[in-house]
Write a protein that holds these residues in place. Structure first.
Motif, PDB file in Angstrom:
ATOM      1  N   LEU A   1       0.835  -1.212   0.000  1.00 21.64           N
ATOM      2  CA  LEU A   1       0.000   0.000   0.000  1.00 21.64           C
ATOM      3  C   LEU A   1       0.864   1.255   0.000  1.00 21.64           C
ATOM      4  CD1 LEU A   1      -2.979  -0.239   2.532  1.00 21.64           C
ATOM      5  CD2 LEU A   1      -3.036   0.554   0.158  1.00 21.64           C
ATOM      6  N   THR A   2       1.964   1.168   0.742  1.00 21.74           N
ATOM      7  CA  THR A   2       2.873   2.313   0.807  1.00 21.74           C
ATOM      8  C   THR A   2       3.465   2.601  -0.571  1.00 21.74           C
ATOM      9  OG1 THR A   2       3.346   1.836   3.099  1.00 21.74           O
ATOM     10  CG2 THR A   2       4.968   3.185   1.937  1.00 21.74           C
ATOM     11  N   ALA A   3       3.902   1.522  -1.249  1.00 17.71           N
ATOM     12  CA  ALA A   3       4.450   1.708  -2.596  1.00 17.71           C
ATOM     13  C   ALA A   3       3.396   2.374  -3.486  1.00 17.71           C
ATOM     14  CB  ALA A   3       4.883   0.354  -3.170  1.00 17.71           C
ATOM     15  N   TYR A   4       2.151   1.936  -3.351  1.00 23.42           N
ATOM     16  CA  TYR A   4       1.037   2.501  -4.133  1.00 23.42           C
ATOM     17  C   TYR A   4       0.822   3.978  -3.776  1.00 23.42           C
ATOM     18  CZ  TYR A   4      -3.939   3.282  -5.258  1.00 23.42           C
ATOM     19  OH  TYR A   4      -5.129   3.796  -5.704  1.00 23.42           O
ATOM     20  N   LEU A   5       0.803   4.269  -2.487  1.00 19.86           N
ATOM     21  CA  LEU A   5       0.562   5.655  -2.052  1.00 19.86           C
ATOM     22  C   LEU A   5       1.720   6.567  -2.461  1.00 19.86           C
ATOM     23  CD1 LEU A   5      -0.921   4.854   1.477  1.00 19.86           C
ATOM     24  CD2 LEU A   5      -2.151   5.988  -0.394  1.00 19.86           C
ATOM     25  N   GLN A   6       2.943   6.041  -2.327  1.00 17.57           N
ATOM     26  CA  GLN A   6       4.115   6.841  -2.719  1.00 17.57           C
ATOM     27  C   GLN A   6       4.063   7.167  -4.219  1.00 17.57           C
ATOM     28  OE1 GLN A   6       7.282   4.269  -1.319  1.00 17.57           O
ATOM     29  NE2 GLN A   6       7.590   5.472   0.540  1.00 17.57           N
ATOM     30  N   LYS A   7       3.608   6.174  -4.981  1.00 19.30           N
ATOM     31  CA  LYS A   7       3.484   6.394  -6.431  1.00 19.30           C
ATOM     32  C   LYS A   7       2.526   7.556  -6.722  1.00 19.30           C
ATOM     33  CE  LYS A   7       1.818   3.393  -9.554  1.00 19.30           C
ATOM     34  NZ  LYS A   7       1.412   2.019  -9.856  1.00 19.30           N
ATOM     35  N   HIS A   8       1.590   7.741  -5.806  1.00 15.39           N
ATOM     36  CA  HIS A   8       0.640   8.837  -5.972  1.00 15.39           C
ATOM     37  C   HIS A   8       1.018  10.064  -5.142  1.00 15.39           C
ATOM     38  CE1 HIS A   8      -1.685   5.472  -7.623  1.00 15.39           C
ATOM     39  NE2 HIS A   8      -2.209   6.401  -8.385  1.00 15.39           N
ATOM     40  N   GLY A   9       2.295  10.126  -4.795  1.00 13.10           N
ATOM     41  CA  GLY A   9       2.823  11.337  -4.162  1.00 13.10           C
ATOM     42  C   GLY A   9       2.519  11.501  -2.684  1.00 13.10           C
ATOM     43  N   LYS A  10       2.092  10.438  -2.008  1.00 10.17           N
ATOM     44  CA  LYS A  10       1.764  10.555  -0.581  1.00 10.17           C
ATOM     45  C   LYS A  10       2.966  10.207   0.292  1.00 10.17           C
ATOM     46  CE  LYS A  10      -2.584  11.251  -1.570  1.00 10.17           C
ATOM     47  NZ  LYS A  10      -3.016  12.629  -1.640  1.00 10.17           N
ATOM     48  N   ARG A  11       3.092  10.930   1.393  1.00 10.08           N
ATOM     49  CA  ARG A  11       4.151  10.629   2.379  1.00 10.08           C
ATOM     50  C   ARG A  11       3.538   9.812   3.507  1.00 10.08           C
ATOM     51  NH1 ARG A  11       6.015  15.358   4.800  1.00 10.08           N
ATOM     52  NH2 ARG A  11       7.969  14.385   5.399  1.00 10.08           N
TER      53      ARG A  11
ATOM     54  N   ALA B   1       0.511   3.595  18.143  1.00  9.52           N
ATOM     55  CA  ALA B   1      -0.310   4.202  17.087  1.00  9.52           C
ATOM     56  C   ALA B   1      -0.504   5.692  17.371  1.00  9.52           C
ATOM     57  CB  ALA B   1      -1.654   3.481  17.012  1.00  9.52           C
ATOM     58  N   PHE B   2      -0.735   6.022  18.630  1.00 13.95           N
ATOM     59  CA  PHE B   2      -0.941   7.419  19.031  1.00 13.95           C
ATOM     60  C   PHE B   2       0.299   8.250  18.682  1.00 13.95           C
ATOM     61  CE2 PHE B   2      -0.735  10.883  22.116  1.00 13.95           C
ATOM     62  CZ  PHE B   2      -1.997  11.449  21.979  1.00 13.95           C
ATOM     63  N   ASP B   3       1.474   7.715  19.033  1.00 15.84           N
ATOM     64  CA  ASP B   3       2.730   8.431  18.746  1.00 15.84           C
ATOM     65  C   ASP B   3       2.943   8.612  17.240  1.00 15.84           C
ATOM     66  OD1 ASP B   3       3.204   8.675  21.373  1.00 15.84           O
ATOM     67  OD2 ASP B   3       4.870   7.234  21.488  1.00 15.84           O
ATOM     68  N   ALA B   4       2.559   7.589  16.489  1.00 13.02           N
ATOM     69  CA  ALA B   4       2.739   7.674  15.020  1.00 13.02           C
ATOM     70  C   ALA B   4       1.854   8.780  14.449  1.00 13.02           C
ATOM     71  CB  ALA B   4       2.412   6.330  14.369  1.00 13.02           C
ATOM     72  N   VAL B   5       0.641   8.895  14.969  1.00 15.03           N
ATOM     73  CA  VAL B   5      -0.263   9.942  14.478  1.00 15.03           C
ATOM     74  C   VAL B   5       0.303  11.322  14.835  1.00 15.03           C
ATOM     75  CG1 VAL B   5      -2.595  10.928  14.654  1.00 15.03           C
ATOM     76  CG2 VAL B   5      -2.304   8.451  14.543  1.00 15.03           C
TER      77      VAL B   5
ATOM     78  N   GLU C   1       1.426  14.259  12.284  1.00 12.58           N
ATOM     79  CA  GLU C   1       0.904  15.630  12.364  1.00 12.58           C
ATOM     80  C   GLU C   1       2.064  16.629  12.361  1.00 12.58           C
ATOM     81  OE1 GLU C   1      -3.208  14.607  14.814  1.00 12.58           O
ATOM     82  OE2 GLU C   1      -1.508  15.502  15.874  1.00 12.58           O
ATOM     83  N   ALA C   2       3.080  16.309  13.186  1.00 10.65           N
ATOM     84  CA  ALA C   2       4.226  17.217  13.310  1.00 10.65           C
ATOM     85  C   ALA C   2       4.991  17.310  11.990  1.00 10.65           C
ATOM     86  CB  ALA C   2       5.142  16.743  14.430  1.00 10.65           C
ATOM     87  N   GLY C   3       5.148  16.166  11.310  1.00 15.27           N
ATOM     88  CA  GLY C   3       5.955  16.152  10.082  1.00 15.27           C
ATOM     89  C   GLY C   3       5.136  16.385   8.826  1.00 15.27           C
ATOM     90  N   ARG C   4       3.884  16.695   8.976  1.00 19.19           N
ATOM     91  CA  ARG C   4       2.974  16.938   7.855  1.00 19.19           C
ATOM     92  C   ARG C   4       2.965  15.767   6.853  1.00 19.19           C
ATOM     93  NH1 ARG C   4       0.944  21.664   7.897  1.00 19.19           N
ATOM     94  NH2 ARG C   4       0.525  21.835   5.675  1.00 19.19           N
TER      95      ARG C   4
END
Ligand code: GTP
Ligand code: MG
Length: 358
Positions: A182-192, A233-237, A241-244
């Motif tokens: 999914l990450t590879a797919y999202l990255q292909k569409h410009g998502k971080r 999960a909380f820390d990841a969110v 948020e911090a890293g946009r």
């Protein structure tokens, strides 16, 4: 009518089971390959779409209506015939067979056949191509019966930042691999993307995630083994948020719906981070077991959609039809292999064609 059909289906499935004995037929218990971390170097030559095409073209039952001679003659003059229940009998029996052979769950198969019978009964068809007409009508009816509201993942990600996705499901179903795909797919569409290593339970799960992260250039938010998955999960969110960042994908430990502690743990993640999407990852060939489990997970947590993995090892697709018809939640993607690119957006047409022919 319902009971009669039901009895018929029961004895039918029994015969089917006997007939299939000895044939290679993947089941939920089928041992999956040991986690192969060498993704992309498996020497797979076919593209995921080509694999799907191959599956689509496999043999199908011949679905044919049998119209009485009188009606056929009348049809020659009027150019059309009115379809009645008795004309459909053989056709619907073949459809039942096709559905059951494709591993559609029995109750679902029964409902689909009954609904299609209602749909087709009384319709007028061109006498010259009755079977073509019926096939088309049946395909339309099946598609309608498994219709779900489509889920536009990229559109949803564009609307909320960070977009939080929790992946959950039974052990070894392919959650972690799907996160990487999914990450590879999202990255292909410009998502971080940021990952939450919320499987703090299974040995080496964090290292497995980090290995993928290294290849894909993704940041992993992790604690230690045994830590509270909801806190990770909380820390990841917060980090997202911090890293946009655009998307947070939360890996979770595999579990059975009967394991109360692990179910409570998932509910806690659900409460603490309120994921935008709760995706159940299940093996395409798990059939009835998957349907039962997914129903239970949905009742406990609320699911938003599915990823069906290992469709390359199943090919039948009945599980997808049962899921769509019974739970009415979209299947977002299907996994077609072990490489990052082996993730294909799901289209109901594929499964319908797979089951009854194109
Ligand atoms: N053939 C095939 N194998 C897959 C697919 N998806 C995942 N796998 C394989 O399935 C195995 C298990 O995958 P994981 O991603 O570790 O599964 P998991 O659900 O995270 O497992 P746990 O964390 O132990 O519950 C690995 O060998 C994967 O490569 C797929 O679509 N096709
Ligand atoms: Mg995992």
């Amino acid at each position: 009518m319902f009971d009669l059909l039901k009895n018929k289906l029961t004895s039918f499935t029994e015969k089917l089971r006997q007939g299939l004995e000895g044939k290679v037929r993947p089941t939920a218990e089928k041992p999956v390959e040991e986690p192969n971390r060498e993704i992309n170097v498996l020497g797979e030559e076919r593209k995921p779409e080509e694999k799907l095409q191959e599956l689509r073209q496999a043999d199908h039952r011949e679905l044919k209506a049998r119209v009485g001679i009188g009606k056929a003659v009348a049809g020659l003059f009027t150019g059309e015939v009115k379809i009645e229940e008795k004309d459909l009998r053989g056709f619907l029996e073949e459809l039942e067979l096709a559905l059951l052979e494709a591993d559609v769950e029995q109750e679902t198969a029964l409902q689909l056949v009954e609904e299609i019978q209602r749909e087709l009964n009384g319709k007028k068809a061109k006498a010259s191509d009755l079977n073509g007409f019926l096939r088309l009508e049946m395909k339309k009816a099946l598609l309608k019966l498994v219709e779900t509201k489509a889920l536009d993942l990229l559109g949803a990600c564009a609307k909320k930042k960070p977009f939080v996705v929790l992946l959950l499901g039974p052990n070894g179903a392919g959650k972690t691999t799907t996160i990487a795909k999914l990450t590879a797919y999202l990255q292909k569409h410009g998502k971080r993307v940021v990952w939450a290593a919320s499987d703090t339970f299974r040995a080496a799960s964090i290292e497995q995630l980090e290995e993928h992260a290294k290849r894909l250039g993704v940041r992993v938010v992790k604690h230690t083994y045994g830590a509270d998955p909801a806190a990770v999960a909380f820390d990841a969110v917060k980090a997202a948020e911090a890293g946009r960042f655009d998307v947070v994908l939360i890996d979770s430990a595999g579990r059975q719906e009967t394991n109360r502690n692990l179910m409570e743990e998932l509910k806690k993640i659900n409460r603490v981070v309120k994921p935008d999407l709760r995706v159940y990852v299940g093996e395409a060939y798990a059939g009835q077991a998957l349907l039962g489990q997914a129903t239970e997970f949905d009742r406990e947590l609320g699911l938003d959609g599915f990823v069906l993995t290992k469709i390359d090892a199943d090919a039948k697709g009945g599980t997808a039809l049962s899921l769509l018809h019974r739970l009415r939640k979209p299947i977002l993607f299907v996994g077609t292999g072990q490489r990052y690119e082996d993730l294909v957006e799901f289209k109901p047409e594929f499964i319908v064609e797979r089951v009854i022919g194109g």
